[in-house]
Design a protein around this motif. Structure first.
Motif, PDB file in Angstrom:
ATOM      1  N   LEU A 275       0.595  -1.173  -0.184  1.00  0.00           N
ATOM      2  CA  LEU A 275       0.097   0.016  -0.029  1.00  0.00           C
ATOM      3  C   LEU A 275       0.731   1.259  -0.086  1.00  0.00           C
ATOM      4  CD1 LEU A 275      -2.886  -0.763   2.417  1.00  0.00           C
ATOM      5  CD2 LEU A 275      -2.796  -1.242  -0.181  1.00  0.00           C
ATOM      6  N   LEU A 277       2.437   2.334   2.744  1.00  0.00           N
ATOM      7  CA  LEU A 277       2.813   2.703   4.177  1.00  0.00           C
ATOM      8  C   LEU A 277       4.087   2.699   4.726  1.00  0.00           C
ATOM      9  CD1 LEU A 277      -0.941   1.369   5.081  1.00  0.00           C
ATOM     10  CD2 LEU A 277       0.095   4.122   4.968  1.00  0.00           C
ATOM     11  N   ILE A 283       4.308  12.017   1.929  1.00  0.00           N
ATOM     12  CA  ILE A 283       3.411  12.055   1.081  1.00  0.00           C
ATOM     13  C   ILE A 283       2.687  13.376   1.742  1.00  0.00           C
ATOM     14  CG2 ILE A 283       2.998   9.843   0.182  1.00  0.00           C
ATOM     15  CD1 ILE A 283       0.704   9.900   2.707  1.00  0.00           C
ATOM     16  N   LYS A 284       1.684  13.727   0.848  1.00  0.00           N
ATOM     17  CA  LYS A 284       0.511  14.672   1.259  1.00  0.00           C
ATOM     18  C   LYS A 284      -0.788  14.340   1.434  1.00  0.00           C
ATOM     19  CE  LYS A 284       2.118  19.355   0.273  1.00  0.00           C
ATOM     20  NZ  LYS A 284       2.269  20.556  -0.594  1.00  0.00           N
ATOM     21  N   THR A 285      -1.583  14.535   2.660  1.00  0.00           N
ATOM     22  CA  THR A 285      -3.078  13.997   2.874  1.00  0.00           C
ATOM     23  C   THR A 285      -3.693  15.110   2.056  1.00  0.00           C
ATOM     24  OG1 THR A 285      -3.297  15.505   4.755  1.00  0.00           O
ATOM     25  CG2 THR A 285      -2.399  13.281   5.309  1.00  0.00           C
TER      26      THR A 285
ATOM     27  N   LYS B 295      -6.442   9.131   7.083  1.00  0.00           N
ATOM     28  CA  LYS B 295      -6.255  10.361   6.357  1.00  0.00           C
ATOM     29  C   LYS B 295      -4.848  10.016   5.397  1.00  0.00           C
ATOM     30  CE  LYS B 295      -9.135  14.069   8.088  1.00  0.00           C
ATOM     31  NZ  LYS B 295      -9.998  13.845   6.989  1.00  0.00           N
ATOM     32  N   VAL B 296      -3.983   9.318   6.294  1.00  0.00           N
ATOM     33  CA  VAL B 296      -2.599   9.013   5.695  1.00  0.00           C
ATOM     34  C   VAL B 296      -3.075   7.545   4.735  1.00  0.00           C
ATOM     35  CG1 VAL B 296      -0.291   8.185   5.986  1.00  0.00           C
ATOM     36  CG2 VAL B 296      -1.364   9.915   7.549  1.00  0.00           C
ATOM     37  N   VAL B 297      -3.822   6.797   4.990  1.00  0.00           N
ATOM     38  CA  VAL B 297      -4.236   5.535   4.433  1.00  0.00           C
ATOM     39  C   VAL B 297      -4.677   6.148   3.189  1.00  0.00           C
ATOM     40  CG1 VAL B 297      -5.654   3.664   4.192  1.00  0.00           C
ATOM     41  CG2 VAL B 297      -4.220   4.032   6.405  1.00  0.00           C
ATOM     42  N   LYS B 298      -5.926   7.070   3.030  1.00  0.00           N
ATOM     43  CA  LYS B 298      -6.261   7.596   2.253  1.00  0.00           C
ATOM     44  C   LYS B 298      -5.393   7.944   1.182  1.00  0.00           C
ATOM     45  CE  LYS B 298      -9.301  11.187   0.538  1.00  0.00           C
ATOM     46  NZ  LYS B 298     -10.646  12.147   0.973  1.00  0.00           N
ATOM     47  N   ALA B 299      -4.347   8.701   1.573  1.00  0.00           N
ATOM     48  CA  ALA B 299      -3.201   9.458   0.658  1.00  0.00           C
ATOM     49  C   ALA B 299      -2.406   8.509   0.098  1.00  0.00           C
ATOM     50  CB  ALA B 299      -2.478  10.453   1.634  1.00  0.00           C
ATOM     51  N   VAL B 300      -2.248   7.197   0.639  1.00  0.00           N
ATOM     52  CA  VAL B 300      -1.326   6.491  -0.152  1.00  0.00           C
ATOM     53  C   VAL B 300      -2.224   5.515  -1.107  1.00  0.00           C
ATOM     54  CG1 VAL B 300       0.485   6.133   1.627  1.00  0.00           C
ATOM     55  CG2 VAL B 300      -1.318   4.574   1.733  1.00  0.00           C
TER      56      VAL B 300
END
Lengths: 416, 416
Positions: A275, A277, A283-285, B295-300
């Motif tokens: 994923l 992670l 990275i940017k949200t 929100k980090v999971v969403k971003a990746v």
């Protein structure tokens, strides 16, 4: 004679080192512990007092430090009068702490390679990227620097040297095998800093085979090893620090590192890695917040130190060395078995921290009494392993060997 | 007669809605698209032009908006002359957009329940926590608000009403089944906003059974349903919006929502959820940065819109309704099958976005011509489903039924 120890870092390994220094403070003198968060140092000191680990009354003191700040570290070394620095901080502070040791003349030790936060798996050999660039400086300043003196790297390098010195005439291969057959009560946790743990496995797996660095993918190559106490264990070819120094001393040999993983670990790792992670790149949200995914994963995972109370079972780490003896094929497995619950009972940490935290204190004792006070930069295989392993026997990590003649303590075989 | 549409949001569903509005701009008038990022609105407009979706020359315009800012939304509604607002923004903006509609008299639509960013799974019925509190205000202001008019909620509510009106005399149970039997070329992705997707499954699963809200855990209850076109599919009892309005109209019936998941999805979800990475509560990294893991999971994760080009296969979503007809047990499955590749060919989005984006435009057409211009707040089951389903037939989401008499288009059965 060098006295007074400064421990940098306040995680599980530092806790073990603090206890072991305290148990030997007649030889080591004052003990100082410094980290970004002084409360963590104070908790370690409280644990040392609670277990009555101090051999004799003496100084045991906590300090706040930003280990990336070389002048501040040098100032702390001077202020405390420390002649030996055991760096157990994050993998990113090695060079700043080493520079402070060079500036002050204190002996330096660490247990893992220096890493650039933004790079995974640099060019091999890894030690040449940062550490060895300071070798001439250490020599010129007469500074003792013992690199990678935890268990692996560290003790396993000494095992390789022991095989060379006492068991085999020629060495064809060294397979270092690291098995944790322990259990804890959390759904998932890493056994040491998740950031360091995962970074080990997200890059290319490098081994030294047929005289060259050989790339593989993580979990691509596995082998089942039948080991003492823990039995048959599936382990995976993994990139690891010690190969990057051993390849200089044993260029003719195949050098591989194998780490045991359960299916559960591999599944969690695979999901997180696929994923993205486990990335060390920011990275940017959607909200515009810049964040490193790996640091978020670290933040949600259990603190490895918190596993200690529930940890049971054993670790087995050793070197499976093949070559010739008296013109015939021969092989030996030199190893240690450690017990999680015993480690917790003695020093309040789990077995993985224990195996990493005891060896640098053994090395500190050898620097203190002059045996290993090299006044230059070395890796562990450059040093005589005998006094080191003898100390480890008495400090809780006894060495055993298994070969054609059976399984027994190493000193019964070598007669040292 | 209401004309001129303002679409809030610029994700995959908004793209479908924009195309469908464009295909019907003779009836709907001007089309405006607004989101936080105007470039995303402009990309949608470019896609509408590229596909030649505009039925006749007309206004198609992009705007920047913070949909949480009610006065700004009201100002945009006034400036654009929009009489119909299709809110396809995040689940957190429903109430601020609705307030703007109440202030301006524009009709309001959305496709998912309002959510408080910091709460997962509020008290049932969910509509009573935010939406229904504004029902009297809508009535007093004569504002039409059609809640949850995507596919599910939305079309499935109309299917329930169709079963009530045309197929059964009494209703004993409604099982809503949502299966995506499609494939894409990514290792893992959610089919719509990952944040909304995962939030659906991290709370308690609520269904309405035996006249009360019944709690279960996610993935605790599963059932294999043999469905038209996609065949036997394992689906899991899941909490979902529509149950929270249907329970008011059908309190005597058992109301359950079932969503299909593959083992891969469940594994990834389980790892992320067990590690705490799907939490909506902020955590702190070791460096002191405050961040919401979800929100980090969403971003990746991949942008769901990016899946569209490689998506193949079909979705099947429908209501399996059981009860009695003429005193005898009877049951009917009312459903739609959509095709990912056809959706992409037509509007550049995948099938999940397509099923969610077409229904609000059908509803907009019914508000525009007065059929559904209720001048108060309603859920879809409160409205006559016939004109809605007839429009959907012609707009790309045809309804079929399967019962004891076979499998055929719904209007052959009902003769409407």
């Amino acid at each position: 004679m060098k006295r007074n120890v400064l421990i940098i870092g306040a995680g599980g390994v530092a806790q073990v080192a603090a206890h072991k220094c305290a148990q030997n403070n007649d030889a080591l003198g004052d003990i100082h512990i410094a980290s970004r968060t002084i409360a963590k140092c104070e908790a370690i000191i409280a644990s040392v007092h609670a277990k009555g680990s101090l051999k004799q009354p003496g100084v045991l003191q906590a300090h706040t430090i930003d280990a990336m700040d070389t002048p501040a570290v040098a100032e702390l070394i001077r202020r405390t009068g420390a002649k030996i620095v055991i760096n157990l901080g994050s993998a990113f502070v090695n060079m700043s702490v080493l520079e402070a040791c060079i500036a002050t003349g204190a002996a330096y030790m660490d247990t893992a390679i220096h890493e650039d936060p933004l790079k995974i798996c640099e060019q091999p050999p890894w030690y040449a990227n940062h550490e060895w660039k300071r070798r001439e400086q250490c020599k010129a300043a007469g500074v003792t620097a013992v690199l990678g003196v935890g268990f692996d790297p560290g003790v396993v390098n000494a095992y390789a040297r022991l095989a060379e010195d006492r068991f085999l005439d020629t060495i064809r291969s060294i397979d270092i095998i690291d098995i944790n057959a322990g259990r804890h009560d959390r759904w998932f946790a890493t056994n040491f800093d998740p950031e360091v743990n995962f970074r080990e496995f997200t890059g290319t797996v490098l081994s030294w085979q047929n005289g060259q660095w050989t790339p593989n993918k993580m979990f691509e190559v596995s082998q089942t090893w039948d080991l003492p106490v823990v039995g048959p264990q599936r382990a995976y070819l993994t990139g690891h620090d010690e190969l990057h120094s051993l390849a200089s001393r044993y260029p003719q040999a195949d050098l591989r590192f194998w780490m045991g993983f359960g299916e559960h670990y591999i599944n969690v790792f695979t999901v997180l890695n696929n994923l993205g992670l486990l990335s060390e790149q920011p990275i940017k949200t959607a909200e515009g917040l810049e964040v490193v995914p790996l640091k978020v994963v670290k933040a949600v995972l259990p603190d490895p130190a918190s596993l200690a109370p529930s940890y049971t079972g054993k670790t087995c780490i050793g070197d499976w060395v093949k070559g010739t003896k008296d013109g015939k094929d021969a092989e030996v497995f030199i190893y240690n078995v450690a017990d999680h619950a015993s480690a917790f009972a003695e020093v309040g940490s789990q077995g993985i921290s224990y195996t990493a935290g005891v060896p640098p204190v053994a090395a500190a004792l050898l620097i203190a009494d002059g045996t290993w006070d090299t006044r230059t930069m070395v890796n562990v295989e450059d040093l005589d392993p005998v006094p080191f392993l003898r100390l480890m026997d008495r400090m809780g990590l006894p060495t055993r060997v298994r070969d054609a003649q059976g399984d027994r303590p190493w000193d019964e075989v070598t007669g040292v």
